[in-house]
Design an enzyme around this catalytic site. Sequence first.
Site, PDB file in Angstrom:
ATOM      1  N   ILE A 180       0.884  -1.158   0.000  1.00 13.38           N
ATOM      2  CA  ILE A 180       0.000   0.000   0.000  1.00 13.38           C
ATOM      3  C   ILE A 180       0.923   1.208   0.000  1.00 13.38           C
ATOM      4  O   ILE A 180       1.526   1.542   1.018  1.00 13.38           O
ATOM      5  CB  ILE A 180      -0.933   0.007   1.223  1.00 13.38           C
ATOM      6  CG1 ILE A 180      -1.832  -1.219   1.181  1.00 13.38           C
ATOM      7  CG2 ILE A 180      -1.773   1.282   1.245  1.00 13.38           C
ATOM      8  CD1 ILE A 180      -2.799  -1.310   2.337  1.00 13.38           C
ATOM      9  N   PRO A 181       1.098   1.872  -1.138  1.00 15.76           N
ATOM     10  CA  PRO A 181       2.203   2.816  -1.336  1.00 15.76           C
ATOM     11  C   PRO A 181       1.995   4.199  -0.703  1.00 15.76           C
ATOM     12  O   PRO A 181       1.917   5.221  -1.392  1.00 15.76           O
ATOM     13  CB  PRO A 181       2.313   2.900  -2.851  1.00 15.76           C
ATOM     14  CG  PRO A 181       0.915   2.677  -3.325  1.00 15.76           C
ATOM     15  CD  PRO A 181       0.325   1.669  -2.381  1.00 15.76           C
ATOM     16  N   CYS A 182       1.952   4.246   0.618  1.00 18.17           N
ATOM     17  CA  CYS A 182       1.816   5.531   1.300  1.00 18.17           C
ATOM     18  C   CYS A 182       3.055   6.405   1.111  1.00 18.17           C
ATOM     19  O   CYS A 182       3.002   7.614   1.335  1.00 18.17           O
ATOM     20  CB  CYS A 182       1.529   5.322   2.783  1.00 18.17           C
ATOM     21  SG  CYS A 182       2.738   4.325   3.665  1.00 18.17           S
ATOM     22  N   HIS A 183       4.170   5.793   0.669  1.00 16.12           N
ATOM     23  CA  HIS A 183       5.387   6.575   0.432  1.00 16.12           C
ATOM     24  C   HIS A 183       5.232   7.522  -0.759  1.00 16.12           C
ATOM     25  O   HIS A 183       6.062   8.415  -0.946  1.00 16.12           O
ATOM     26  CB  HIS A 183       6.575   5.630   0.187  1.00 16.12           C
ATOM     27  CG  HIS A 183       6.375   4.672  -0.953  1.00 16.12           C
ATOM     28  ND1 HIS A 183       5.725   3.466  -0.808  1.00 16.12           N
ATOM     29  CD2 HIS A 183       6.722   4.748  -2.269  1.00 16.12           C
ATOM     30  CE1 HIS A 183       5.685   2.832  -1.969  1.00 16.12           C
ATOM     31  NE2 HIS A 183       6.278   3.596  -2.871  1.00 16.12           N
TER      32      HIS A 183
END
Length: 275
Positions: free
Chosen positions: A241-244
């Site tokens: 889950i690419p919160c970056h």
Amino acid sequence: MYDTETYDRIARAIRFIRDRQSEQPDLATVAEHVQLSKFHFQRLFTTWAGVSPKTYLQYLTTERARSALEGGSTTLQTSYASGLSGNARLHEHFVKVLACTPGEYRRGGEGLNLRYTSFPTPFGTALAAETERGICSLSFSDGPADPHKLREAFPRATLIEGIGEQTAAVKTYFTSWERPARPIGLDLRGTPFQLQVWRALLAIPPGKLLTYAEMATAVGKPSASRAVGSAIGKNSVAYLIPCHRVIRSDGGLGGYRWGSDRKQVINDWEKLRGL
């Protein structure tokens, strides 16, 4: 190749090159900073990033020039719609989101068996845990992983050391970077709003960034940037889950649960792989 020492050297090199971009440091200077011969460093960085240190520096220089031409803003402007049009590695066809019920969320993992293991990645040591439904936690650390930290999120669960089917697929992905034949299952535990935000994150393609304000607009709550930021910060499944890929409106990185240096490294890695 993917060990803690490699990640540490790459992270220090990226920070050094970024901090001194205006000085245009040569290969020997950067290699000396990370205490490697220039030939060894060139090989290590190129293997890790897919491009040479010189190409990375050129990329940074181009980005700065582009920002200047756009009036000084360093934020990568992109819309949610354009995110959906990209060939993202991570989206609803890559992972299958299975959200727990509100009751399961409140019970803190009671009755759950969590199978966990750690393994090296380009971004440090990963610690993954999964239920029968899918990955429920994925974190990064600089040194050995600490499974006791799983207790903070799952105080009543039973921890079992070992690798599950979904974790094995994640481990393979971090090595081959090939889309798995079957979607990786995620067992997510959060409020309905958090789940809405986490699903929206899946639409951002690698190498693209959105601001917190753009994310708020994407989930239909343009005045809720702070709440969206809080939900992003609660994400417990790193990278998948690419919160970056969410940054501040002024171009600053913003927070990251697993460290701002790592957030920079991951974003740079994705951009470089897309060159």
